[in-house]
Design an enzyme around this catalytic site. Structure first.
Site, PDB file in Angstrom:
ATOM      1  N   HIS A   1       6.067  -0.931  -2.468  1.00  0.00           N
ATOM      2  CA  HIS A   1       5.450   0.124  -3.843  1.00  0.00           C
ATOM      3  C   HIS A   1       5.604   1.411  -3.553  1.00  0.00           C
ATOM      4  CE1 HIS A   1       3.561  -3.837  -5.448  1.00  0.00           C
ATOM      5  NE2 HIS A   1       4.750  -3.882  -5.608  1.00  0.00           N
TER       6      HIS A   1
ATOM      7  N   GLY B   1      -5.316  -9.310   2.710  1.00  0.00           N
ATOM      8  CA  GLY B   1      -6.107  -8.185   1.820  1.00  0.00           C
ATOM      9  C   GLY B   1      -5.145  -7.784   0.526  1.00  0.00           C
TER      10      GLY B   1
ATOM     11  N   ASN C   1       0.827  -1.202  -0.040  1.00  0.00           N
ATOM     12  CA  ASN C   1       0.093   0.054   0.036  1.00  0.00           C
ATOM     13  C   ASN C   1       0.919   1.219   0.084  1.00  0.00           C
ATOM     14  OD1 ASN C   1      -2.093  -1.610  -0.005  1.00  0.00           O
ATOM     15  ND2 ASN C   1      -2.601  -1.657   2.213  1.00  0.00           N
TER      16      ASN C   1
ATOM     17  N   ASN D   1      -8.720 -12.740   3.693  1.00  0.00           N
ATOM     18  CA  ASN D   1      -9.512 -12.215   2.706  1.00  0.00           C
ATOM     19  C   ASN D   1     -10.675 -12.706   2.267  1.00  0.00           C
ATOM     20  OD1 ASN D   1      -9.795 -11.378   0.076  1.00  0.00           O
ATOM     21  ND2 ASN D   1      -7.758 -11.366  -0.438  1.00  0.00           N
TER      22      ASN D   1
HETATM   23  C1  BV8 Z   1       8.863  -4.868 -11.886  1.00  0.00           C
HETATM   24  C2  BV8 Z   1       2.115   1.629  -6.722  1.00  0.00           C
HETATM   25  C3  BV8 Z   1      10.734  -5.234 -13.056  1.00  0.00           C
HETATM   26  C4  BV8 Z   1       1.479   2.491  -7.772  1.00  0.00           C
HETATM   27  C5  BV8 Z   1       1.948  -0.647  -7.581  1.00  0.00           C
HETATM   28  C6  BV8 Z   1       3.474 -10.646 -16.468  1.00  0.00           C
HETATM   29  C7  BV8 Z   1       3.477 -11.376 -15.597  1.00  0.00           C
HETATM   30  C8  BV8 Z   1       3.993 -11.099 -14.243  1.00  0.00           C
HETATM   31  C9  BV8 Z   1       4.580  -9.958 -14.057  1.00  0.00           C
HETATM   32  C10 BV8 Z   1       4.571  -9.012 -14.910  1.00  0.00           C
HETATM   33  C11 BV8 Z   1       3.874  -9.373 -16.302  1.00  0.00           C
HETATM   34  N1  BV8 Z   1       3.900  -8.128 -16.956  1.00  0.00           N
HETATM   35  C12 BV8 Z   1       4.563  -7.147 -16.195  1.00  0.00           C
HETATM   36  C13 BV8 Z   1       5.090  -7.576 -14.889  1.00  0.00           C
HETATM   37  C14 BV8 Z   1       5.585  -7.135 -13.761  1.00  0.00           C
HETATM   38  C15 BV8 Z   1       4.687  -6.179 -13.196  1.00  0.00           C
HETATM   39  C16 BV8 Z   1       3.428  -6.912 -12.828  1.00  0.00           C
HETATM   40  O1  BV8 Z   1       3.380  -7.736 -11.610  1.00  0.00           O
HETATM   41  N2  BV8 Z   1       2.328  -6.754 -13.412  1.00  0.00           N
HETATM   42  C17 BV8 Z   1       1.042  -7.667 -13.049  1.00  0.00           C
HETATM   43  C18 BV8 Z   1      -0.144  -6.359 -13.285  1.00  0.00           C
HETATM   44  C19 BV8 Z   1       0.863  -8.782 -13.950  1.00  0.00           C
HETATM   45  N3  BV8 Z   1       5.269  -5.760 -11.853  1.00  0.00           N
HETATM   46  C20 BV8 Z   1       5.935  -4.712 -11.994  1.00  0.00           C
HETATM   47  O2  BV8 Z   1       6.227  -4.085 -12.842  1.00  0.00           O
HETATM   48  C21 BV8 Z   1       7.015  -4.360 -10.769  1.00  0.00           C
HETATM   49  N4  BV8 Z   1       8.306  -4.187 -11.399  1.00  0.00           N
HETATM   50  O3  BV8 Z   1       8.375  -5.797 -12.158  1.00  0.00           O
HETATM   51  O4  BV8 Z   1      10.026  -4.600 -12.288  1.00  0.00           O
HETATM   52  C22 BV8 Z   1      11.874  -4.685 -13.734  1.00  0.00           C
HETATM   53  C23 BV8 Z   1      12.959  -5.645 -14.041  1.00  0.00           C
HETATM   54  C24 BV8 Z   1      14.139  -4.931 -14.423  1.00  0.00           C
HETATM   55  C25 BV8 Z   1      14.302  -3.744 -14.556  1.00  0.00           C
HETATM   56  C26 BV8 Z   1      13.267  -2.876 -14.179  1.00  0.00           C
HETATM   57  C27 BV8 Z   1      12.046  -3.355 -13.797  1.00  0.00           C
HETATM   58  C28 BV8 Z   1       6.310  -3.149 -10.100  1.00  0.00           C
HETATM   59  C29 BV8 Z   1       4.920  -3.368  -9.493  1.00  0.00           C
HETATM   60  C30 BV8 Z   1       4.605  -2.186  -8.776  1.00  0.00           C
HETATM   61  C31 BV8 Z   1       3.244  -1.407  -9.351  1.00  0.00           C
HETATM   62  N5  BV8 Z   1       2.887  -0.581  -8.324  1.00  0.00           N
HETATM   63  N6  BV8 Z   1       1.497   0.092  -6.618  1.00  0.00           N
HETATM   64  C32 BV8 Z   1       0.027   2.835  -7.277  1.00  0.00           C
HETATM   65  O5  BV8 Z   1      -0.385   2.534  -6.163  1.00  0.00           O
HETATM   66  O6  BV8 Z   1      -0.359   3.743  -8.028  1.00  0.00           O
HETATM   67  S1  BV8 Z   1       0.801  -2.175  -7.795  1.00  0.00           S
HETATM   68  C33 BV8 Z   1      -0.746  -2.031  -6.969  1.00  0.00           C
HETATM   69  O7  BV8 Z   1      -1.529  -3.275  -7.267  1.00  0.00           O
HETATM   70  C34 BV8 Z   1      -0.562  -2.204  -5.591  1.00  0.00           C
HETATM   71  O8  BV8 Z   1       0.667  -1.390  -4.733  1.00  0.00           O
HETATM   72  C35 BV8 Z   1      -0.713  -3.470  -5.154  1.00  0.00           C
HETATM   73  O9  BV8 Z   1       0.446  -4.039  -4.967  1.00  0.00           O
HETATM   74  C36 BV8 Z   1      -1.200  -4.154  -6.335  1.00  0.00           C
HETATM   75  C37 BV8 Z   1      -2.537  -5.064  -6.340  1.00  0.00           C
HETATM   76  O10 BV8 Z   1      -3.177  -4.512  -5.402  1.00  0.00           O
HETATM   77  P1  BV8 Z   1      -3.623  -5.185  -4.048  1.00  0.00           P
HETATM   78  O11 BV8 Z   1      -3.049  -4.469  -2.977  1.00  0.00           O
HETATM   79  O12 BV8 Z   1      -3.607  -6.699  -4.157  1.00  0.00           O
HETATM   80  O13 BV8 Z   1      -4.994  -4.830  -4.273  1.00  0.00           O
HETATM   81  P2  BV8 Z   1      -6.198  -5.523  -5.039  1.00  0.00           P
HETATM   82  O14 BV8 Z   1      -7.168  -4.404  -5.334  1.00  0.00           O
HETATM   83  O15 BV8 Z   1      -5.363  -6.194  -6.209  1.00  0.00           O
HETATM   84  O16 BV8 Z   1      -6.827  -6.478  -4.160  1.00  0.00           O
HETATM   85  C38 BV8 Z   1      -7.182  -6.093  -2.979  1.00  0.00           C
HETATM   86  C39 BV8 Z   1      -7.512  -7.432  -2.346  1.00  0.00           C
HETATM   87  O17 BV8 Z   1      -8.011  -7.236  -1.006  1.00  0.00           O
HETATM   88  C40 BV8 Z   1      -8.549  -8.348  -2.916  1.00  0.00           C
HETATM   89  O18 BV8 Z   1      -8.188  -9.959  -2.926  1.00  0.00           O
HETATM   90  C41 BV8 Z   1      -9.869  -8.456  -1.958  1.00  0.00           C
HETATM   91  O19 BV8 Z   1     -10.588  -9.536  -2.094  1.00  0.00           O
HETATM   92  C42 BV8 Z   1      -9.188  -8.038  -0.662  1.00  0.00           C
HETATM   93  N7  BV8 Z   1     -10.124  -7.429   0.113  1.00  0.00           N
HETATM   94  C43 BV8 Z   1     -11.193  -6.316  -0.195  1.00  0.00           C
HETATM   95  N8  BV8 Z   1     -11.652  -5.822   0.971  1.00  0.00           N
HETATM   96  C44 BV8 Z   1     -10.903  -6.663   1.972  1.00  0.00           C
HETATM   97  C45 BV8 Z   1     -10.108  -7.484   1.389  1.00  0.00           C
HETATM   98  N9  BV8 Z   1      -9.012  -8.120   2.280  1.00  0.00           N
HETATM   99  C46 BV8 Z   1      -9.378  -7.955   3.608  1.00  0.00           C
HETATM  100  N10 BV8 Z   1     -10.240  -7.240   4.189  1.00  0.00           N
HETATM  101  C47 BV8 Z   1     -10.991  -6.419   3.499  1.00  0.00           C
HETATM  102  N11 BV8 Z   1     -12.026  -5.622   4.227  1.00  0.00           N
END
Ligand code: BV8
Ligand code: ZN
Length: 255
Positions: free
Chosen positions: A118, A196, A101, A222
């Site tokens: 992040h 979460g 977060n 979750n």
């Molecule tokens: C990198 C900051 C490498 C910005 C964020 C293909 C396959 C695999 C990986 C990749 C791919 N293509 C690209 C990649 C890499 C990419 C990636 O993973 N993409 C994904 C989309 C496939 N990753 C990157 O680019 C990372 N860097 O790989 O660099 C590199 C190598 C060499 C040289 C240079 C670079 C960087 C990733 C960071 C991105 N930044 N955040 C901003 O906030 O604007 S990511 C952002 O989304 C969040 O920070 C978080 O991490 C992410 C997902 O969010 P979650 O926190 O999980 O939230 P989400 O909404 O998804 O889920 C919420 C959950 O809570 C749900 O499950 C829900 O059920 C639950 N929930 C809801 N209510 C509750 C609850 N749980 C409990 N209680 C409740 N009440």
């Protein structure tokens, strides 16, 4: 809802790791990352807003999105999940808190040394020279109501470069020190709570697998099913703000 064996493990843990995602801030009214891209932002892909490419293409739109989000964080309060996590640190031998977060709700609930893998909404910097930028008291927050807001990013006082959010965008490296500490903690812990997160963003998503493959107890909290359900020793289906206080009370409130 909470197995006795888990309560015992929590009472006896020597090193607890907690990994949080947007779900831990949901009950503070902060939209989860997926939900953030609904409503007035529904026409945008995460990668187009949360990327340097997106910022360079339209700095005012991306800066406006982050100011819209920061505005909501400033108005929000930590919820029982944040407070319970802060209290857990006082009850266990060692706790490493890792978060995806970008809000400061863990810190505002009293947690220290939070590993923000992040980055943070609250530490903007110059895109060019990386000079940190301090938000003036009343910034452009007034006009981030519930309409799409375009706000020109401020300029760096040293080089006049555009100020960018202090978050880790897609395709950016994670902060090296925090990432190293997070991996070490996962390799050395004896219990991990994953709270979460949808676990879809890499490389952070690999951390729970580091723990599970060493047969260390992985606990997921979750309300929804995620890919971690297949590897977690305990899957507690519920909201963080409701489950965590129950777990804490069962383990540490002296009857
Ligand atoms: C990198 C900051 C490498 C910005 C964020 C293909 C396959 C695999 C990986 C990749 C791919 N293509 C690209 C990649 C890499 C990419 C990636 O993973 N993409 C994904 C989309 C496939 N990753 C990157 O680019 C990372 N860097 O790989 O660099 C590199 C190598 C060499 C040289 C240079 C670079 C960087 C990733 C960071 C991105 N930044 N955040 C901003 O906030 O604007 S990511 C952002 O989304 C969040 O920070 C978080 O991490 C992410 C997902 O969010 P979650 O926190 O999980 O939230 P989400 O909404 O998804 O889920 C919420 C959950 O809570 C749900 O499950 C829900 O059920 C639950 N929930 C809801 N209510 C509750 C609850 N749980 C409990 N209680 C409740 N009440
Ligand atoms: Zn600069």
């Amino acid at each position: 809802m909470i197995p006795d064996t888990l309560i015992e493990k929590l009472q006896n843990t020597q090193h607890l790791v907690i990994l949080t995602g947007a779900g831990v801030s949901a009950e503070s009214g902060i939209a989860t990352f997926r939900d953030t891209l609904t409503g007035l932002w529904e026409n945008y892909e995460a990668e187009s807003l949360a990327s340097e490419f997106g910022f360079l293409a339209d700095p005012a739109l991306v800066w406006g999105w982050y100011e819209w989000r920061r505005n909501r964080v400033l108005r929000a309060k930590p919820n029982p999940a944040h407070h319970t996590i802060a209290q857990l640190a006082k009850q266990v031998e060692k706790l490493t808190l890792i978060t995806q977060n970008v809000d400061d709700l863990h810190e505002r609930a009293g947690s220290c040394d939070v590993l923000h893998l992040h980055g943070s909404l609250h530490q903007p910097r110059c895109l060019i020279c990386e000079e940190p930028y301090s938000f003036p008291e009343m910034t452009s927050l007034e006009n981030t109501g519930d309409t799409e807001c375009r706000i020109e990013p401020p300029r760096c006082h040293l080089c006049d470069g555009p100020i960018r959010p202090g978050v880790v965008w897609f395709d950016e490296q994670l902060p090296a020190k925090a990432w190293q500490l997070a991996q070490e903690a996962c390799k050395n812990c004896d219990l991990m709570l994953v709270i979460g997160t949808s676990g879809v963003v890499w490389p952070v998503a690999q951390l729970p697998y580091l723990v599970a493959q060493k047969d260390i107890n992985l606990v997921q909290i979750n309300p929804d099913i995620t890919s971690l359900n297949a590897v977690a020793a305990y899957n507690i289906c519920g909201k963080a703000g409701e489950v965590l206080p129950l777990l804490y009370a069962a383990a540490f409130d002296k009857a």
